[in-house]
Write a protein that holds these residues in place. Structure first.
Motif, short mmCIF file in Angstrom:
data_model
loop_
_atom_site.label_atom_id
_atom_site.label_comp_id
_atom_site.label_asym_id
_atom_site.label_seq_id
_atom_site.Cartn_x
_atom_site.Cartn_y
_atom_site.Cartn_z
N LEU A 1 -4.60 -6.58 4.17
CA LEU A 1 -3.72 -5.42 4.23
C LEU A 1 -3.82 -4.73 5.59
CD1 LEU A 1 -1.78 -3.50 2.68
CD2 LEU A 1 -3.81 -2.17 2.05
N GLY A 2 -5.04 -4.56 6.06
CA GLY A 2 -5.23 -3.89 7.34
C GLY A 2 -4.59 -4.62 8.49
N GLU B 1 -9.85 -2.06 -6.48
CA GLU B 1 -9.13 -2.87 -7.47
C GLU B 1 -7.62 -2.73 -7.33
OE1 GLU B 1 -10.49 -2.05 -11.40
OE2 GLU B 1 -12.55 -2.69 -11.00
N THR B 2 -7.16 -1.60 -6.83
CA THR B 2 -5.73 -1.38 -6.66
C THR B 2 -5.43 -1.17 -5.18
OG1 THR B 2 -5.97 1.00 -7.01
CG2 THR B 2 -5.49 -0.36 -8.95
N THR B 3 -4.15 -1.33 -4.84
CA THR B 3 -3.71 -1.21 -3.45
C THR B 3 -2.97 0.10 -3.26
OG1 THR B 3 -3.51 -3.61 -3.24
CG2 THR B 3 -2.32 -2.27 -1.63
N GLY B 4 -3.43 0.90 -2.31
CA GLY B 4 -2.74 2.15 -2.05
C GLY B 4 -3.55 3.06 -1.16
N GLY C 1 0.77 -1.24 0.00
CA GLY C 1 0.00 0.00 0.00
C GLY C 1 0.79 1.28 0.00
N ALA C 2 1.92 1.29 0.66
CA ALA C 2 2.73 2.52 0.77
C ALA C 2 4.01 2.17 1.51
CB ALA C 2 1.98 3.61 1.53
N ILE C 3 4.96 3.09 1.51
CA ILE C 3 6.06 2.98 2.45
C ILE C 3 5.54 3.38 3.82
CG2 ILE C 3 8.35 3.84 3.09
CD1 ILE C 3 8.78 4.56 0.14
#
Length: 240
Positions: free
Chosen positions: A166-167, A198-201, A123-125
């Motif tokens: 992800l969470g 649909e996307t991760t971020g 998802g991110a740094i």
């Protein structure tokens, strides 16, 4: 809420330094700090103080910069989230136990920090930072408290095809308790939430600011898309 866990800095990756003046105009921010240390990562930046939290915009200056690769893959967007933790050594041990790679570590007199590899956490740094004292923040630059606008960051929202996975990865990495009913974990500043996409971020930063109507007017004048909740800036919804 996890005691001592805070959202201290949110970060955008953008294509142009013109974004600096745009965000300043929209949010009524004060004089930013250009951190010369980010040259190590092939970047220029500006860091704006908002209460005792911070908004950073980074712009890559080299084709090898990780932020350049992020922009080529995703376009402008939410690049990084920096969390304050109460015990950096315990946090690092937890990451190592999860086999989440630390791609950058620093230990200075007034702060220690580690960046987690985005391919591992997703998802991110994510950065974990322990400032000393807890109220300090080296990355904001000298006398940041004299250049701080009124307001604060009160949440982050991310999307992913599997938001629960992800969470829970983020929550475990940060030593937080994941709330399955809300798909969030709490910090002292507000929730970090996960939704299906649909996307991760990072999809949204949540801000607590005075005079929402004036902010939306200025955002519209800067060419941003606005709605009743906020405006879009650099690929991220800024929810007021």
């Amino acid at each position: 809420m996890t005691s001592g866990l805070r959202i201290r800095q949110i970060v955008f990756a953008c294509e142009s330094t013109e974004r600096f003046s745009e965000l300043t105009a929209i949010l009524g921010l004060q004089t930013p700090f250009p951190d010369p240390g980010v040259a190590e990562f092939g970047l220029v930046n500006e860091v704006y103080a908002l209460g005792d939290q911070f908004i950073e915009i980074v712009v890559p200056t080299t084709p090898e910069a990780p932020a350049r690769r992020f922009l080529d893959r995703n376009g402008e967007g939410g690049y990084m989230a920096i969390f304050q933790v109460p015990d950096i050594q315990a946090s690092r041990a937890r990451l190592d136990a999860q086999k989440l790679r630390r791609v950058w570590d620093i230990d200075l007199d007034d702060i220690s920090a580690s960046h987690i590899h985005p391919a591992d956490i997703g998802g991110a740094i994510v950065s974990i930072d322990e400032p000393r004292p807890a109220s300090a923040w080296r990355w904001g630059g000298p006398d940041w408290d004299q250049r701080s606008a009124v307001g604060g960051v009160c949440g982050i929202t991310l999307s992913a095809p599997d938001p629960v996975a992800l969470g829970k990865t983020w929550a475990t990495a940060l030593g937080a308790d994941y709330d399955d009913a809300r798909n969030c974990f709490d910090t002292e500043d507000g929730p970090v939430c996960f939704q299906h996409g649909e996307t991760t971020g990072i999809t949204a930063y949540h801000l607590d600011l005075p005079d929402k109507a004036s902010i939306l007017k200025r955002a519209s004048e800067q060419g941003c898309e606005i709605d009743a909740r906020g405006f879009e800036f650099c690929g991220v919804q800024m929810l007021l």
